[in-house]
Design a protein around this motif. Structure first.
Motif, PDB file in Angstrom:
ATOM      1  N   THR A 195     -41.873 -25.428  25.488  1.00 56.86           N
ATOM      2  CA  THR A 195     -42.214 -26.020  26.772  1.00 56.86           C
ATOM      3  C   THR A 195     -41.279 -27.184  27.057  1.00 56.86           C
ATOM      4  O   THR A 195     -40.586 -27.689  26.159  1.00 56.86           O
ATOM      5  N   SER A 196     -41.260 -27.644  28.295  1.00 53.54           N
ATOM      6  CA  SER A 196     -40.408 -28.782  28.649  1.00 53.54           C
ATOM      7  C   SER A 196     -40.822 -30.034  27.885  1.00 53.54           C
ATOM      8  O   SER A 196     -39.979 -30.846  27.492  1.00 53.54           O
ATOM      9  N   GLU A 197     -42.122 -30.189  27.629  1.00 55.23           N
ATOM     10  CA  GLU A 197     -42.593 -31.368  26.891  1.00 55.23           C
ATOM     11  C   GLU A 197     -42.119 -31.322  25.448  1.00 55.23           C
ATOM     12  O   GLU A 197     -41.717 -32.341  24.863  1.00 55.23           O
ATOM     13  N   GLN A 198     -42.118 -30.114  24.850  1.00 54.08           N
ATOM     14  CA  GLN A 198     -41.648 -29.965  23.468  1.00 54.08           C
ATOM     15  C   GLN A 198     -40.145 -30.214  23.362  1.00 54.08           C
ATOM     16  O   GLN A 198     -39.676 -30.831  22.416  1.00 54.08           O
ATOM     17  N   ARG A 199     -39.388 -29.761  24.353  1.00 54.52           N
ATOM     18  CA  ARG A 199     -37.950 -29.995  24.348  1.00 54.52           C
ATOM     19  C   ARG A 199     -37.642 -31.490  24.406  1.00 54.52           C
ATOM     20  O   ARG A 199     -36.744 -31.987  23.732  1.00 54.52           O
ATOM     21  N   GLN A 200     -38.411 -32.190  25.235  1.00 51.67           N
ATOM     22  CA  GLN A 200     -38.194 -33.634  25.370  1.00 51.67           C
ATOM     23  C   GLN A 200     -38.614 -34.367  24.106  1.00 51.67           C
ATOM     24  O   GLN A 200     -37.923 -35.272  23.644  1.00 51.67           O
ATOM     25  N   ARG A 201     -39.730 -33.952  23.517  1.00 59.03           N
ATOM     26  CA  ARG A 201     -40.242 -34.632  22.323  1.00 59.03           C
ATOM     27  C   ARG A 201     -39.280 -34.499  21.157  1.00 59.03           C
ATOM     28  O   ARG A 201     -39.034 -35.455  20.409  1.00 59.03           O
ATOM     29  N   TRP A 202     -38.703 -33.294  20.955  1.00 59.98           N
ATOM     30  CA  TRP A 202     -37.831 -33.062  19.809  1.00 59.98           C
ATOM     31  C   TRP A 202     -36.348 -33.159  20.157  1.00 59.98           C
ATOM     32  O   TRP A 202     -35.491 -32.932  19.302  1.00 59.98           O
ATOM     33  N   ASP A 203     -36.075 -33.458  21.435  1.00 57.45           N
ATOM     34  CA  ASP A 203     -34.697 -33.703  21.849  1.00 57.45           C
ATOM     35  C   ASP A 203     -33.798 -32.489  21.584  1.00 57.45           C
ATOM     36  O   ASP A 203     -32.715 -32.597  20.996  1.00 57.45           O
ATOM     37  N   VAL A 204     -34.256 -31.301  22.019  1.00 59.74           N
ATOM     38  CA  VAL A 204     -33.490 -30.064  21.873  1.00 59.74           C
ATOM     39  C   VAL A 204     -33.429 -29.364  23.223  1.00 59.74           C
ATOM     40  O   VAL A 204     -34.255 -29.614  24.112  1.00 59.74           O
ATOM     41  N   ASP A 205     -32.459 -28.475  23.384  1.00 63.49           N
ATOM     42  CA  ASP A 205     -32.363 -27.735  24.646  1.00 63.49           C
ATOM     43  C   ASP A 205     -32.432 -26.228  24.451  1.00 63.49           C
ATOM     44  O   ASP A 205     -32.226 -25.458  25.393  1.00 63.49           O
ATOM     45  N   HIS A 206     -32.690 -25.778  23.212  1.00 66.97           N
ATOM     46  CA  HIS A 206     -32.864 -24.345  22.974  1.00 66.97           C
ATOM     47  C   HIS A 206     -33.641 -24.161  21.683  1.00 66.97           C
ATOM     48  O   HIS A 206     -33.832 -25.103  20.903  1.00 66.97           O
ATOM     49  N   GLY A 207     -34.101 -22.917  21.451  1.00 65.61           N
ATOM     50  CA  GLY A 207     -34.830 -22.610  20.236  1.00 65.61           C
ATOM     51  C   GLY A 207     -36.202 -22.022  20.506  1.00 65.61           C
ATOM     52  O   GLY A 207     -36.633 -21.903  21.660  1.00 65.61           O
ATOM     53  N   VAL A 208     -36.884 -21.641  19.439  1.00 67.33           N
ATOM     54  CA  VAL A 208     -38.253 -21.131  19.525  1.00 67.33           C
ATOM     55  C   VAL A 208     -39.128 -21.874  18.525  1.00 67.33           C
ATOM     56  O   VAL A 208     -38.633 -22.391  17.513  1.00 67.33           O
TER      57      VAL A 208
END
Length: 469
Positions: A390-403
């Motif tokens: 999710t967008s919140e998870q991307r922001q929290r972990w500072d990543v732009d790709h992955g599962v």
């Protein structure tokens, strides 16, 4: 009787021969040990004792700034009397240092003088002078001081890059305040990496170093300074046979920058790296563990602009082979910002050479994040059930790709150490953007093969070797 005397004579002769040989052997060993007396006599005058005073900060007292004239005595009992006398006692500390120029420049450790309100330098002839801080560098734990004097004794500087394990070395300092104490030993290892000290390839020795030795010089047998005694490994608070010194080559580079600019500018590549162990080496097709594995590349950083990729293994930097990952940061840090460097990497089984323009190390490095949708997969051949981020998870972990791993069952992934909540961003050199690309890559893996998997766990990226069942 005559035969008996002849035999007795032979036994005595043999015994005397053995005794003489033993004496000569002992004398030979004694003469082979180094004599440090001349070295100490010539070098000790340039070694100084450093004492510091730090005044108490009463402004941080819980009752500071409050009118205490009419306070009940119970408050004074618990909080003391910061506004009146007596005040807190000044804090004092001791360390060592050495003079590098006859006009009064002195090198020591940052932790010896950091936060000090007053620094007193005592010379071997008992003169005492107040020192001024020219510059401090926390990353290398170095400080450059200056006293107002001329024609001072100075040390002779050596070349720490020439040091080898097994060489004799000698330290002069003030352990526990005992001025100009001399201890000796050998170099145990060079280019030693320590936790949280990425930019210093430490010299490890078995020279006895104790509190008060910090900042003092480490000499080779030629009487030249090759290092600055900085740290010890201890469980008791005292010397346990593991001492670490900052190479003089690194120290003088820092000192020159502090003298000229008051600060230190270090080279920055813009990558996070990890050690290549045996299993990872096998998964990347290496014959043995070597190099520094790139686990993260800072967006728009020097490495990113040069084309360095996650999953690359740095084999050499500017012509110097990288055997362990800890050898790379000091090499990068010594390159002046704006200069170019050649990097040899292993990528998909092939060696590639890249040219990168090194930039100055920033205070913080960030990796950009982006937004993508969500999806879910069933449990796959690796024993994993994964979701899109999710967008919140991307922001929290500072990543732009992955599962994101939602569920894990017995299988290849569990055996490799993957856990629920981990992020998978790359498998076998292929970037995992979402569930769809993850599924394609997993289905293409050959059974029985060993592949590297890039995982982000609690914000920290790492590679793990995974054997596909």
């Amino acid at each position: 009787m005559e035969i008996f005397m002849i035999r007795r004579y032979k036994v005595i002769t043999q015994w005397l021969s053995l005794l003489i040989m033993g004496l000569f052997s002992s004398l030979s060993m004694a003469y082979s040990l180094p004599d440090f007396t001349e070295l100490v006599e010539e070098s000790a005058p340039a070694v100084v004792n450093i004492s510091t005073v730090r005044e108490p900060d009463n402004s941080r007292h819980p009752m500071a700034g409050i009118d205490q004239e009419n306070l009940p005595e119970i408050f004074r009992h618990f909080f003391g009397n910061p506004g009146g006398s007596p005040r807190g006692e000044p804090q004092q500390s001791l360390g060592s240092g050495f003079i590098i120029s006859d006009d009064g420049y002195i090198l020591t450790n940052n932790h010896v003088v950091e936060g000090a309100d007053k620094i007193i330098v005592r010379l071997s002839d008992r003169r005492e002078m107040e020192a001024q801080v020219i510059g401090l560098d926390k990353r290398t734990d170095l400080a450059l001081l200056k006293v107002s004097a001329n024609k001072l004794p100075v040390v002779e500087l050596g070349d720490s890059s020439e040091l080898k394990a097994g060489e004799w070395v000698l330290a002069i300092g003030s352990p526990f305040g005992f001025d100009h104490s001399v201890t000796a030993g050998i170099v145990s290892a060079v280019n030693r990496s320590l936790p949280n000290e990425n930019y210093v390839p430490f010299i490890q020795t078995d020279v006895a170093i104790n509190p008060g030795n910090s900042g003092g010089p480490l000499f080779n047998l030629d009487g030249k300074v090759v290092g600055i005694n900085s740290q010890i490994y201890t469980r008791s608070g005292g010397f346990m046979g593991l001492s670490f010194a900052i190479p003089i080559d690194v120290a003088m580079n820092v000192a020159d920058q502090l003298k000229d600019n008051g600060r230190v500018a270090r080279g920055w590549l813009g990558v996070l790296i990890q050690e290549v162990n045996r299993d990872l080496a096998e998964s990347f097709g290496l014959s043995k563990p070597m190099g520094a594995l790139v686990v993260q590349v800072a967006e728009n950083g020097p490495a990113d602009k040069a084309g360095l990729q996650e999953g690359d293994i740095v084999l050499a930097f500017n012509g110097t082979d990288i055997r362990r990952s800890g050898e790379l940061p000091p090499l990068v840090g010594q390159v002046h910002p704006g200069e170019r460097a050649d990097i040899k990497v292993l990528r998909a089984g092939k060696k590639v050479t890249l040219s990168v323009e090194i930039e100055e190390l920033p205070e913080k490095q960030r990796i950009a994040s982006a937004e993508k949708g969500a999806a879910v997969t069933p449990t796959d051949r690796l024993g994993l059930r994964v979701d899109n981020l999710t967008s919140e998870q991307r922001q929290r972990w500072d990543v732009d790709h992955g599962v994101l791993i939602r569920e894990i069952k017995p299988g290849s992934a569990a055996a490799a150490g993957l856990k629920k909540g981990d992020l998978i961003t790359m498998i076998n050199g292929q970037q995992i953007n979402d569930v769809s690309s993850y599924r394609d890559v997993v289905e293409s893996l050959e059974s029985g093969s060993s592949v590297p998997v890039r995982v982000v766990r609690r914000g920290n990226a790492t590679f793990v070797p995974l054997k596909v069942e």
